[in-house]
Design a protein around this motif. Structure first.
Motif, mmCIF file in Angstrom:
data_model
loop_
_atom_site.group_PDB
_atom_site.id
_atom_site.type_symbol
_atom_site.label_atom_id
_atom_site.label_comp_id
_atom_site.label_asym_id
_atom_site.label_seq_id
_atom_site.Cartn_x
_atom_site.Cartn_y
_atom_site.Cartn_z
ATOM 1 N N ALA A 1 6.052 1.503 4.576
ATOM 2 C CA ALA A 1 4.832 0.735 4.684
ATOM 3 C C ALA A 1 3.468 1.772 4.279
ATOM 4 N N LEU A 2 3.380 3.039 4.522
ATOM 5 C CA LEU A 2 2.340 3.518 4.026
ATOM 6 C C LEU A 2 2.225 3.448 2.734
ATOM 7 N N ALA A 3 3.491 3.826 1.965
ATOM 8 C CA ALA A 3 3.510 3.838 0.392
ATOM 9 C C ALA A 3 2.910 2.550 -0.251
ATOM 10 N N HIS A 4 3.281 1.430 0.346
ATOM 11 C CA HIS A 4 2.791 0.148 0.002
ATOM 12 C C HIS A 4 1.399 -0.249 0.461
ATOM 13 N N GLU A 5 0.775 0.225 1.304
ATOM 14 C CA GLU A 5 -0.393 0.278 1.691
ATOM 15 C C GLU A 5 -1.391 0.982 0.858
ATOM 16 N N VAL A 6 -1.183 2.099 0.361
ATOM 17 C CA VAL A 6 -1.897 2.847 -0.579
ATOM 18 C C VAL A 6 -2.067 2.204 -1.873
ATOM 19 N N ASN A 7 -3.071 2.159 -2.375
ATOM 20 C CA ASN A 7 -3.581 1.529 -3.760
ATOM 21 C C ASN A 7 -2.839 2.337 -4.907
ATOM 22 N N ALA A 8 -2.037 1.836 -5.826
ATOM 23 C CA ALA A 8 -1.356 2.696 -6.898
ATOM 24 C C ALA A 8 -2.668 3.124 -7.546
ATOM 25 N N GLY A 9 -2.442 4.509 -8.362
ATOM 26 C CA GLY A 9 -3.547 4.791 -9.127
ATOM 27 C C GLY A 9 -3.425 6.427 -9.216
ATOM 28 N N ASP A 10 -4.337 6.948 -9.712
ATOM 29 C CA ASP A 10 -4.488 8.398 -9.671
ATOM 30 C C ASP A 10 -5.479 9.164 -8.777
ATOM 31 N N GLY A 11 -5.443 8.540 -7.694
ATOM 32 C CA GLY A 11 -6.451 8.981 -6.594
ATOM 33 C C GLY A 11 -5.789 10.340 -5.940
ATOM 34 N N VAL A 12 -6.323 10.322 -4.671
ATOM 35 C CA VAL A 12 -6.284 11.710 -4.006
ATOM 36 C C VAL A 12 -5.596 11.055 -2.625
ATOM 37 N N VAL A 13 -4.526 11.519 -2.114
ATOM 38 C CA VAL A 13 -4.073 11.222 -0.835
ATOM 39 C C VAL A 13 -4.114 12.634 0.133
ATOM 40 N N VAL A 14 -4.866 12.389 1.077
ATOM 41 C CA VAL A 14 -4.939 13.447 2.091
ATOM 42 C C VAL A 14 -4.185 13.435 3.354
ATOM 43 N N ASP A 15 -3.246 13.816 3.702
ATOM 44 C CA ASP A 15 -2.380 13.796 4.989
ATOM 45 C C ASP A 15 -2.782 14.824 6.199
ATOM 46 N N VAL A 16 -3.613 14.437 6.858
ATOM 47 C CA VAL A 16 -4.016 15.298 7.920
ATOM 48 C C VAL A 16 -3.109 15.429 9.264
ATOM 49 N N GLY A 17 -2.627 16.378 9.600
ATOM 50 C CA GLY A 17 -1.864 16.404 10.506
ATOM 51 C C GLY A 17 -0.305 16.194 10.091
#
Length: 147
Positions: free
Chosen positions: A78-94
């Protein structure tokens, strides 16, 4: 260049000094800001930036085994589907072991990812996911507590 150094070089521009907020740069196995605050890069590739109490290795092992068993696979998907595809930055805190971040980055091949956690034991277990098998596409950096 070691893989860990190349991975850190991919995202060091996203990091800020936790003491003064200035940008950090890497030189000689250390991240340093213009004010001179410095943070050693561990040989495993993580950087001590976040103060706090950390999980024990036993706690991390138990969590990692639970995640590998697939109990949270629907959440990762679900997390993977919610994030917009592209060349962005994903920060996972904790981020813990980076389990969910790996799923998101697998769905976003052009994105850069950063796993932040206060537990060196957890960060040592971070696996960047399927992309890590192709070393030229690996994306990972971690932050762990100061001693």
């Amino acid at each position: 260049m070691r893989d860990d150094a190349r991975v850190l070089a991919d995202v060091v521009d996203l990091l800020r000094c936790p003491v003064c907020g200035d940008a950090l740069g890497e030189a000689g196995g250390v991240l340093r800001c213009a004010a001179g605050h410095s943070f050693d890069i561990a040989r495993q590739g993580y950087v001590n930036l976040v103060p706090g109490r950390a999980d024990t290795p036993e706690m991390v092992e138990a969590r990692d085994a639970f995640l590998r068993a697939g109990h949270f696979r629907p959440l990762s998907t679900a997390l993977a589907h919610e994030v917009n595809a592209g060349d962005g930055v994903v920060v996972d805190v904790g981020a813990g072991t980076g389990h969910h971040l790996a799923a998101v980055l697998d769905a976003m091949p052009g994105a850069r990812g950063m796993a932040l956690d206060a537990s060196p034991a957890a960060l040592r277990r971070v696996r960047p996911g399927a992309r890590a098998r192709r070393r030229d596409r690996r994306r990972r950096v971690e932050a762990a507590p100061s001693p």
